[in-house]
Design a protein around this motif. Structure first.
Motif, mmCIF file in Angstrom:
data_model
loop_
_atom_site.group_PDB
_atom_site.id
_atom_site.type_symbol
_atom_site.label_atom_id
_atom_site.label_comp_id
_atom_site.label_asym_id
_atom_site.label_seq_id
_atom_site.Cartn_x
_atom_site.Cartn_y
_atom_site.Cartn_z
ATOM 1 N N LYS A 281 6.582 -5.725 -3.726
ATOM 2 C CA LYS A 281 5.752 -6.975 -4.362
ATOM 3 C C LYS A 281 5.253 -4.961 -5.260
ATOM 4 O O LYS A 281 4.295 -5.679 -5.562
ATOM 5 C CB LYS A 281 4.736 -6.111 -3.205
ATOM 6 N N ARG A 282 5.978 -4.755 -5.528
ATOM 7 C CA ARG A 282 5.399 -3.091 -6.803
ATOM 8 C C ARG A 282 6.746 -3.373 -7.582
ATOM 9 O O ARG A 282 7.383 -2.125 -8.693
ATOM 10 C CB ARG A 282 5.759 -2.029 -5.642
ATOM 11 N N VAL A 283 6.894 -4.486 -8.123
ATOM 12 C CA VAL A 283 7.588 -4.460 -9.204
ATOM 13 C C VAL A 283 6.814 -4.396 -10.818
ATOM 14 O O VAL A 283 8.057 -3.289 -11.396
ATOM 15 C CB VAL A 283 7.946 -6.454 -9.823
ATOM 16 N N ALA A 284 5.980 -4.269 -10.634
ATOM 17 C CA ALA A 284 4.705 -4.238 -11.780
ATOM 18 C C ALA A 284 5.702 -2.337 -11.576
ATOM 19 O O ALA A 284 5.540 -1.608 -13.378
ATOM 20 C CB ALA A 284 3.998 -4.478 -12.069
ATOM 21 N N ASP A 285 4.880 -1.535 -10.669
ATOM 22 C CA ASP A 285 5.103 -0.280 -10.791
ATOM 23 C C ASP A 285 6.586 0.040 -11.054
ATOM 24 O O ASP A 285 7.217 0.855 -11.492
ATOM 25 C CB ASP A 285 4.857 0.257 -9.184
ATOM 26 N N SER A 286 8.111 -0.241 -10.476
ATOM 27 C CA SER A 286 9.204 -0.590 -10.935
ATOM 28 C C SER A 286 9.159 -0.288 -12.061
ATOM 29 O O SER A 286 10.024 0.418 -12.983
ATOM 30 C CB SER A 286 9.565 -1.511 -10.607
ATOM 31 N N VAL A 287 8.571 -1.523 -12.804
ATOM 32 C CA VAL A 287 8.816 -1.456 -14.279
ATOM 33 C C VAL A 287 8.246 -0.279 -14.776
ATOM 34 O O VAL A 287 8.969 -0.162 -15.804
ATOM 35 C CB VAL A 287 8.313 -2.758 -14.977
ATOM 36 N N ARG B 160 2.560 6.181 -5.842
ATOM 37 C CA ARG B 160 3.419 7.002 -5.083
ATOM 38 C C ARG B 160 5.474 6.680 -4.938
ATOM 39 O O ARG B 160 5.256 5.537 -4.191
ATOM 40 C CB ARG B 160 2.699 7.626 -3.150
ATOM 41 N N ILE B 161 5.694 7.709 -5.047
ATOM 42 C CA ILE B 161 7.578 6.799 -4.759
ATOM 43 C C ILE B 161 8.227 8.286 -3.898
ATOM 44 O O ILE B 161 7.806 9.306 -4.008
ATOM 45 C CB ILE B 161 7.656 8.020 -6.839
ATOM 46 N N GLY C 280 0.715 -0.418 -0.107
ATOM 47 C CA GLY C 280 0.181 -0.164 0.142
ATOM 48 C C GLY C 280 0.586 1.113 -0.007
ATOM 49 O O GLY C 280 0.790 2.482 -0.426
ATOM 50 N N GLY C 281 1.742 1.100 0.868
ATOM 51 C CA GLY C 281 2.718 2.691 0.449
ATOM 52 C C GLY C 281 3.142 3.405 -0.259
ATOM 53 O O GLY C 281 3.082 2.187 -1.732
ATOM 54 N N ASP C 282 4.873 3.788 -0.018
ATOM 55 C CA ASP C 282 5.089 4.211 -0.759
ATOM 56 C C ASP C 282 6.323 3.340 -2.071
ATOM 57 O O ASP C 282 6.523 2.392 -0.807
ATOM 58 C CB ASP C 282 5.868 5.677 -0.187
ATOM 59 N N LEU C 283 6.328 3.571 -2.516
ATOM 60 C CA LEU C 283 7.469 2.736 -3.586
ATOM 61 C C LEU C 283 8.764 3.066 -3.309
ATOM 62 O O LEU C 283 8.958 4.477 -3.961
ATOM 63 C CB LEU C 283 7.386 2.599 -5.352
ATOM 64 N N THR C 284 9.467 2.976 -2.813
ATOM 65 C CA THR C 284 10.473 3.411 -2.789
ATOM 66 C C THR C 284 11.941 2.800 -3.352
ATOM 67 O O THR C 284 11.799 1.962 -4.103
ATOM 68 C CB THR C 284 11.549 3.157 -1.053
ATOM 69 N N MET C 285 12.910 4.810 -4.476
ATOM 70 C CA MET C 285 13.684 4.369 -5.457
ATOM 71 C C MET C 285 14.550 4.688 -4.836
ATOM 72 O O MET C 285 14.682 5.801 -4.547
ATOM 73 C CB MET C 285 12.929 4.947 -6.569
ATOM 74 N N THR C 286 15.185 4.349 -4.976
ATOM 75 C CA THR C 286 17.674 4.900 -4.455
ATOM 76 C C THR C 286 18.121 4.916 -5.996
ATOM 77 O O THR C 286 18.540 4.272 -6.802
ATOM 78 C CB THR C 286 17.759 3.936 -3.588
ATOM 79 N N TRP C 287 19.284 5.679 -5.110
ATOM 80 C CA TRP C 287 20.318 5.871 -6.538
ATOM 81 C C TRP C 287 21.501 6.740 -5.743
ATOM 82 O O TRP C 287 21.328 7.347 -4.917
ATOM 83 C CB TRP C 287 19.601 6.864 -7.418
ATOM 84 N N TRP C 288 22.239 6.452 -7.005
ATOM 85 C CA TRP C 288 23.491 7.600 -6.203
ATOM 86 C C TRP C 288 23.593 8.309 -7.291
ATOM 87 O O TRP C 288 23.190 7.669 -7.884
ATOM 88 C CB TRP C 288 25.212 6.776 -5.513
ATOM 89 N N GLY C 289 25.357 9.121 -6.957
ATOM 90 C CA GLY C 289 25.182 10.332 -8.184
ATOM 91 C C GLY C 289 25.059 11.565 -7.314
ATOM 92 O O GLY C 289 26.043 11.937 -6.023
ATOM 93 N N SER C 290 25.612 11.839 -8.504
ATOM 94 C CA SER C 290 26.141 13.738 -8.061
ATOM 95 C C SER C 290 24.765 14.708 -8.113
ATOM 96 O O SER C 290 24.013 13.837 -8.563
ATOM 97 C CB SER C 290 27.256 14.662 -9.056
#
Lengths: 295, 443, 326
Positions: free
Chosen positions: B328-334, B72-73, B40-50
């Motif tokens: 549980k959010r692979v489809a959204d991640s895609v 929601r991300i 149900g909650g937010d989809l968490t997305m992480t990255w590294w960079g400048s």
């Protein structure tokens, strides 16, 4: 309290006794300034780099900038999305929480170790010291699991609550050493007057161990403020980032770094710890007045 | 996961710790999976960079949110240092993000451990990879399955201090050049600068940017196809180190102290500190974050001058976007991956922040807004990838490196350093290298 | 020095016979006090938070890591029991382990005494009413404020780099320098210097200890005409021994556990050629970079035992030179 407040005359006598004659004082100042300059050079270099454009910092590493670029401060401060003010605020929340926790919980534990006999005291003390000896990297994962199950990840709790549970054995040991040098006659006298151990702790031990408490405050403040690994692991949302994490946002070896901004914010980030030190080291001097007399 | 939980619960019971015991129920509750992002909650997305990359990602994601208001991300970002340490801790603790930026060097390791979600079932449906070449997709493919969508084409280029070269009255070498040409111009630089500047930084320990290509020119990959062995021979390695020993002897390359100082530290790179004009470290030209004010240009890694030399260059995938298997959010991640792969505004927002875009369509979309240096870099990359595509004798694109690859690369660097510092002979060091590398790969 | 010694002998002569009697006299009330304080539940009240923290947050993770040290655990998949293999591998088959042991021992043995001596010296210099004393204290403490920050590491690499300040200084004396950070023979000494440079922690503890010294003893000594050196060795140092002891124990423990400076100054590599691969850095690399947490846990427990051994020796030796007032 009146029993331990020193009479004024001996203190004055002491001052006059210790102030040095003119030439030796100059010599002392020269020596101190010389050492201080060597000590501070690297910090001056950091300050100077914080005022240079990125392209000059490593290609023109001299102390005097060829071109001034004070914009580093503005750019660093506004950061990417979150202002650096947010990171400083977060750091202060964590730090002040940790200081409060350490001062209370460690002094309580130290008092028990220094002044009471109880079953297995030596073993408990050894166990307390033992907790100092295992590197944090080894217990990080099990601890993470505990806090995860408490759903404390992404909050400041894993960084503050342990301090209220006296997990910093360093400070317990420190305070034990200090309490042991406070004459027992003082608490015995208070006990004769009918004070219970809690009253003795509050009225005699705490005031008399002020230098140790101040030391604890300074170190907890600085160490918590500078801690990287714990904050890296437990604080995941950028809005919860503290100063050390905020500084890493400037550096990325894979896609480019803003060294100027990083130096600028590193310089700025020294301010809270420096203020803390200046304020409390003064109290350390005042500590003289309270604990000057003994025995 | 279930197994690990039972181990922990068991351990707690055995140790009989009151406080830990109280956590028992909470543990059982999470035994269902690594608990990444609840449904149900937010989809968490992480990255590294400048800084610039953070800003670009956020700008693009804002557009995504507008067209996908139900997703929601929550974004989390940092520099590279500590990024994977944190990810490992999260996986171990059961709180991995749903979607993350992945390193091509690490994708095989995480995929084989079952941490990442295979994406093949989405390709052609919600994940449009039109314009991505097979060699490019190889960067995110492990044992035949796709685990990450490449963000750009990565090719190895030498970075050249062009203004420094011109100051010495030297010309930028032709793109079709050999290791011998490199040696000649490096010697010239040293001579013409009166010994102040060495030519090129020591590449003897540089695996990715340098040695891997040399080995491929000899028809030998760095790792065998199944990732269990080294793909090159001791002779190749010996010949390689001898080449660099010669370079150091001729002062065409700097002494080991400079090489060692620059290890993992761009600010000490020989080109940055003005001790060389050529470097294998692509970081000197970072997207938007240059730390030197000299004018930079780019060249392909030199080719083998010997008979039967093959095309050694290859195309890699920049960084990847991967989803975690427990999510549980692979489809959204895609959907988000698809957005970054094909959406016009996303491509324009990202510019060169994740490398040179992977498709021709994306490259033409951004080319207008680029700086001179960026254009030169992209032109050389284009040149190399076209040459690779045309080559008939090139080995297939390298497999994603197996677990331990990082340690082997570090071993190569340290070994070259040991030779350069005179601690070991080339022959002794080469045999030691093979022993230790086999140990690492054997696990 | 001879006069100081005879002073000492004279000073102690009358005190010595008095001491046992005094002790006996004091023993009775103390035992009574002990009886009253020891029997109750008071100590447990004071220790309650510590007990919760000890068992909830410290002992369990420690035991867990002990268990993990007998497993093959990559953080990502379940741990697998492999008996003592991590330990046997460490001692028989891991050259980097021995590199790290060598670097760490050198680091501890050289940096701890230097750091403590400097900290004590500066603390005594700064423990006097002098104009601007606060500024001096801050100046000497500033380096320690930086901790293990990235900025500090970059600065350090700059100072001891090939074209850094340190070589400029040597140049004044006609000595040709080298790149101290990136030569495997000297790099560990730059870390040692960094540790000594950040002597603020023991300095502050010494200062706090000096503040707590009874001033009447000094006055008595001053009236006796004891000189600065005599005062230091006869009064200050003996009275300060609990603090010296504390600093020594903690600095040794800390020295063995040193991680951040090695990590940031070598950019996480422990190089060149493992010369700055301090033990905790190796442990961290094994656990988090190479994903061998089982092995890292075994490394941690070996370190734990070594530190415990050193500390135990310290405590036993401490009985002979540390003077407590209670």
């Amino acid at each position: 309290m009146s029993a331990i407040t020193p009479s004024v005359p001996p203190l004055q006598k002491l001052r006059s006794l210790r102030s040095l004659p003119g030439p030796r004082r100059v010599l002392l100042h020269t020596l101190l300034i010389g050492v201080a300059l060597v000590m501070l050079y690297p910090l001056l270099w950091m300050l100077s780099s914080s005022l240079k454009p990125d392209t000059d910092i490593f290609t023109h590493p001299g102390l005097i900038p060829d071109r001034l670029h004070p914009r580093n401060y503005a750019e660093g401060w506004s950061g990417s999305g979150n202002s650096f003010a947010l990171y400083i605020t977060n750091s202060l929340i964590v730090t002040i929480g940790a200081v409060t926790g350490n001062v209370i919980s460690c002094s309580l534990a130290a008092y028990a170790f220094a002044r009471f006999e109880f079953r297995g005291k030596r073993s408990w003390f050894a166990l307390m010291l033992a907790t100092l000896m295992l590197p944090m990297q080894a217990t990080l994962i099990p601890q993470y699991t505990i806090f995860y199950n408490l759903t404390w990840i992404n909050t400041f709790l894993p960084l503050i609550v342990p301090k209220f549970l006296a997990t910093d054995a360093f400070f317990i040991f420190l305070m034990v050493q200090f309490i042991r040098s406070i004459p027992r006659e003082l608490d015995q006298a208070a006990m004769m007057d009918g004070a219970n151990p809690l009253q003795i702790y509050l009225r005699i031990i705490l005031p008399l161990m002020r230098p140790a408490l101040i030391t604890t405050t300074i170190f907890t403040f600085i160490w918590t403020y500078d801690d990287f690994l714990g904050q890296l692991v437990y604080l995941q949302q950028n809005a919860r980032f503290t100063v050390p994490l905020g500084l890493t946002l400037f550096l990325d070896k894979t896609s480019g770094s803003s060294y100027g901004a990083m130096f600028a914010m590193s310089t700025l980030a020294l301010a809270p710890t420096l203020i803390c030190f200046l304020v409390f080291q003064k109290r350390l001097v005042e500590g003289l007045a309270t604990t000057g007399m003994k025995g | 996961m279930g197994h690990r939980i039972s181990r922990r619960t068991l351990f707690r019971t055995v140790s009989g710790l009151a406080a830990a015991g109280a956590l028992g129920p909470a543990l059982t509750a999470c035994a269902g999976g690594t608990g990444a992002g609840s449904a149900g909650g937010d989809l968490t997305m992480t990255w590294w960079g400048s800084d610039e990359r953070h800003a670009a990602y956020k700008k693009a994601l804002a557009v995504f949110r507008k067209s996908n208001p139900t997703i929601r991300i929550e974004t989390r970002y940092s520099g590279y240092d500590g990024y994977f340490d944190k990810f490992n801790t999260q996986v171990a603790g059961g709180s991995a993000p749903d979607l993350l930026q992945m390193d091509t060097a690490l994708v095989a390791q995480y995929a084989r451990k079952g941490i990442l979600a295979p994406l093949d079932s989405y390709v052609g449906k919600s994940l449009d990879l039109t314009g991505f070449s097979t060699t490019l997709l190889a960067a995110g493919t492990v044992d035949g399955k796709l685990y990450g969508v490449p963000s750009g084409i990565g090719v190895n280029q030498l970075t050249v201090n062009r203004s420094g070269l011109e100051k010495l009255g030297l010309k930028l070498p032709d793109r079709e050049w050999t290791w011998n040409d490199l040696k000649n111009i490096a010697v010239d630089v040293h001579k013409k600068s009166g010994g102040r500047i060495h030519g090129v930084d020591d590449g003897g320990g540089s695996a990715l940017q340098c040695f891997e290509i040399f080995a491929r020119e000899k028809g030998q990959p760095f790792f065998s196809a199944d990732g269990t062995k080294l793909g090159f021979t001791a002779d190749t390695l010996t010949e390689w180190w001898e080449f660099w020993a010669g370079m150091r002897k001729d002062q065409a390359s700097p002494p080991p102290a400079i090489t060692s100082a620059a290890h993992n530290d761009l600010t000490k790179n020989a080109v940055v500190i003005g001790k060389a004009l050529f470097t294998f470290d692509s970081g000197v030209y970072g997207a938007g974050g240059a730390i030197t004010d000299v004018q930079l240009d780019f060249l392909p890694t030199p080719q083998g001058g010997f008979a039967g030399a093959r095309e050694g260059n290859f195309v890699n995938g920049g960084v990847l976007l991967s989803a975690t298997k427990a999510s549980k959010r692979v489809a959204d991640s895609v959907k988000i991956m698809d957005f970054f792969a094909q959406d016009t505004t996303a491509i324009k927002d990202m510019q060169l922040q994740r490398g040179i875009p992977p498709t021709q369509k994306a490259r033409s979309l951004i080319s207008a807004g680029l700086s001179e240096t960026d254009k030169r870099n992209m032109a050389t990359a284009d040149y190399i990838s076209r040459r690779v595509a045309k080559a008939t004798d090139a080995l297939p694109a390298p497999v994603p490196p197996p677990q331990g690859a990082d340690r082997i690369r570090d071993l190569l660097f340290q070994s070259n350093l040991a030779v350069a510092f005179g601690r070991k002979t080339i022959k002794a060091q080469a045999s030691e290298f093979f022993d230790q590398a086999q140990n690492i790969l054997a696990g | 020095m001879t006069s100081a010694k005879s002073d000492e002998a004279e000073g102690e002569e009358p005190a010595a016979p008095a001491a046992p009697a005094d002790r006996r006299e004091r023993a009775r009330p103390r035992r009574r006090a002990v009886g009253r304080r020891g029997g109750g539940w008071w100590p447990y009240v004071f220790l309650a938070p510590w007990f919760v923290g000890l068992f909830g947050l410290t002992v369990y993770p420690m035991l867990d890591s002990l268990y993990l040290s007998f497993t093959d655990f990559d953080l990502l998949t379940p741990a697998r029991w492999i008996g003592a293999r991590n330990y046997t591998h460490m001692f028989s088959d891991d050259p980097v382990f021995w590199d790290s042991v060598h670097a760490t021992l050198l680091y501890v043995v050289v940096s701890v005494p230097l750091k403590l001596a400097l900290a004590l010296g500066v603390a005594i210099l700064l423990n006097r009413p002098l104009k601007g004393i606060g500024v001096y204290r801050a100046a000497f403490y500033l380096p320690s404020l930086l901790g293990g920050a990235v900025a500090m590491a970059i600065v350090w690499r700059q100072v001891f780099g090939g074209d850094g300040l340190f070589n400029d200084l040597l140049g004044w004396f006609g000595i040709k320098g080298q790149d101290w950070i990136s030569s495997p023979d000297t790099s560990i000494y730059t870390l040692i210097l960094l540790a000594v440079w950040q002597f603020g922690t023991p300095m502050v503890i010494f200062l706090a200890g000096l503040k707590q010294l009874p001033k009447d003893v000094y006055e008595a000594a001053a009236i006796d005409g004891a000189g600065t050196v005599t005062r230091f060795f006869r009064i200050t140092l003996p009275l300060l021994t609990p603090i010296v002891f504390f600093n020594l124990v903690l600095q040794i423990i800390d020295g063995f556990k040193t991680f951040t400076p090695a990590y940031v100054v070598s950019n996480g590599t422990g190089g060149p050629l493992n010369s700055t691969m301090l033990y905790s850095l190796y442990l961290y690399k094994k656990g988090f970079t190479d994903l061998q947490m089982g092995y890292a846990s075994a490394l941690a427990w070996v370190l734990f035992l070594v530190i415990a051994g050193f500390t135990a020796v310290n405590f036993v030796a401490g009985r002979y030179w540390v003077h407590y007032d209670d």
